[in-house]
Enzyme design. Structure first.
Site, short mmCIF file in Angstrom:
data_model
loop_
_atom_site.label_atom_id
_atom_site.label_comp_id
_atom_site.label_asym_id
_atom_site.label_seq_id
_atom_site.Cartn_x
_atom_site.Cartn_y
_atom_site.Cartn_z
CE LYS A 31 -76.76 -19.15 77.93
NZ LYS A 31 -75.85 -19.82 77.27
P1 FBP Z 1 -70.75 -19.82 79.97
O1 FBP Z 1 -71.41 -20.35 81.04
O2 FBP Z 1 -69.29 -20.42 79.64
O3 FBP Z 1 -70.57 -18.13 79.90
O4 FBP Z 1 -71.49 -20.12 78.72
C1 FBP Z 1 -72.68 -19.49 78.42
C2 FBP Z 1 -72.57 -18.72 76.76
O5 FBP Z 1 -73.85 -18.45 76.34
C3 FBP Z 1 -72.07 -20.14 76.00
O6 FBP Z 1 -73.32 -20.61 75.37
C4 FBP Z 1 -71.29 -18.97 74.79
O7 FBP Z 1 -70.29 -19.75 74.07
C5 FBP Z 1 -70.67 -18.22 75.76
O8 FBP Z 1 -71.69 -17.87 76.90
C6 FBP Z 1 -70.62 -16.65 75.00
O9 FBP Z 1 -70.25 -15.50 75.94
P2 FBP Z 1 -69.75 -14.36 75.36
O10 FBP Z 1 -70.90 -13.98 74.15
O11 FBP Z 1 -69.88 -13.29 76.48
O12 FBP Z 1 -68.58 -14.50 74.69
#
Ligand code: FBP
Length: 303
Positions: A204
């Site tokens: 991911k």
């Molecule tokens: P979102 O679709 O809300 O961006 O979620 C994806 C994700 O990877 C979450 O699993 C995680 O909490 C978040 O993004 C972390 O985002 P960042 O590290 O940019 O704060």
């Protein structure tokens, strides 16, 4: 359940895995409206840890309830639901067997200045809760990147031995990367490749921009340029994941308009990515709007 030819082909890429891990990958790939297509939409809800409860759930207060997310993922016909220990435990009995789950076994929080994550779940938790996979974040380029990779190595060995799949969130960040560099094409492809090398079944990453950040890589990208097109950038990341022999999904990011999100999904689809993992853009919208958006995303991937 009859596995489709596409899912059988994907399972064949994971040549070293035992039947348990392959069965768990198949569970995820065969679930929901995209079941059998090789494409996926996954709901991740670990933002309460990463960003705090109000920033995550105040825009749609129903989302404070852990059951809300299981139900949303189910009603939207998604492939899986990913969350930290407490969230999965809070719906474990009600939703046992209803949808594949991914136990996020490490987490960061916004009350820290270090680019690191604590290990907050285990392989035995994942097995006890009936999860199909563990999820783990690495921050390539952080001061703690090697510790995170070593933690992942241990958990991956354990998860694979227990017949679970491994999903790796590979998010570059740290002192040598500014905001632009974190999603630069070369850095994103590098981060995705390292997740593949660490043994991830599903990788991911954030969708890459056209920036090239690492000085040492600039000449290579000048000689072998990637066209300035979102789908071509996705294809470049997919290539970095063993030439497409690993599943790669792209995250949704902060709340944005439906058109922007669907545009990203179209590029992921056209570039050969396996799908989206969308949290805030799903659960921060009112439920009806979220279901409509997720349904439109599924349609993009079905095409
Ligand atoms: P979102 O679709 O809300 O961006 O979620 C994806 C994700 O990877 C979450 O699993 C995680 O909490 C978040 O993004 C972390 O985002 P960042 O590290 O940019 O704060």
């Amino acid at each position: 359940m009859q596995l489709t030819a596409k899912v059988k082909e994907i399972l064949s890429w994971y040549e070293s895995d035992n039947p348990g891990t392959k069965a768990n990958l198949a569970r995820i790939l065969m679930e929901g409206k995209l079941g059998g297509t090789g494409r996926m939409v996954i709901l991740p809800v670990d933002q309460g840890f990463e960003h705090g409860p109000a920033r995550s759930f105040a825009p749609n207060p129903a989302a404070y309830d852990p059951h809300y997310h299981f139900q949303l993922a189910l009603d939207a016909g998604l492939n899986a639901y990913a969350a930290p220990l407490g969230m999965i435990e809070a719906g474990a009995a009600t939703f046992a067997g209803a949808i594949p789950t991914i136990l996020k076994v490490n987490s960061s929080n916004s009350l820290s200045t270090t680019k690191d994550q604590a290990v907050t779940g285990s392989v035995s938790d994942a097995l006890r809760l009936g999860c199909s996979a563990i999820g783990f974040t690495i921050y390539p380029s952080s001061e703690y990147q090697f510790d995170m990779m070593e933690e992942l190595r241990e958990l991956t060995e354990e998860a694979k031995a227990a017949g679970l799949a491994v999903v790796v969130w590979s998010y570059p960040r740290g002192p040598m990367l500014d905001k632009t560099a974190e999603t630069a094409l070369d850095i994103c492809a590098y981060a995705a490749h390292m997740a593949a090398l660490l043994g991830a079944h599903i990788i991911k990453v954030k969708p890459p921009t056209g920036a090239i950040s690492l000085d040492a890589a600039k000449k290579t990208y000048e000689n072998s340029p990637v066209e300035d097109d979102a789908a071509k950038r996705i294809a470049h990341v997919v290539k970095a994941c063993f030439n497409g022999r690993r599943l790669v999904v792209f995250s949704g990011g902060e709340a944005k308009g439906a058109d922007a999100l669907l545009g990203e999904a179209r590029a992921i689809h056209a570039g050969g990515g396996n799908g989206s993992i969308v949290g805030r853009n799903a659960f921060q919208r009112p439920r009806d709007e979220a279901l409509k958006l997720l349904s439109d995303m599924v349609d993009v991937y079905k095409a």
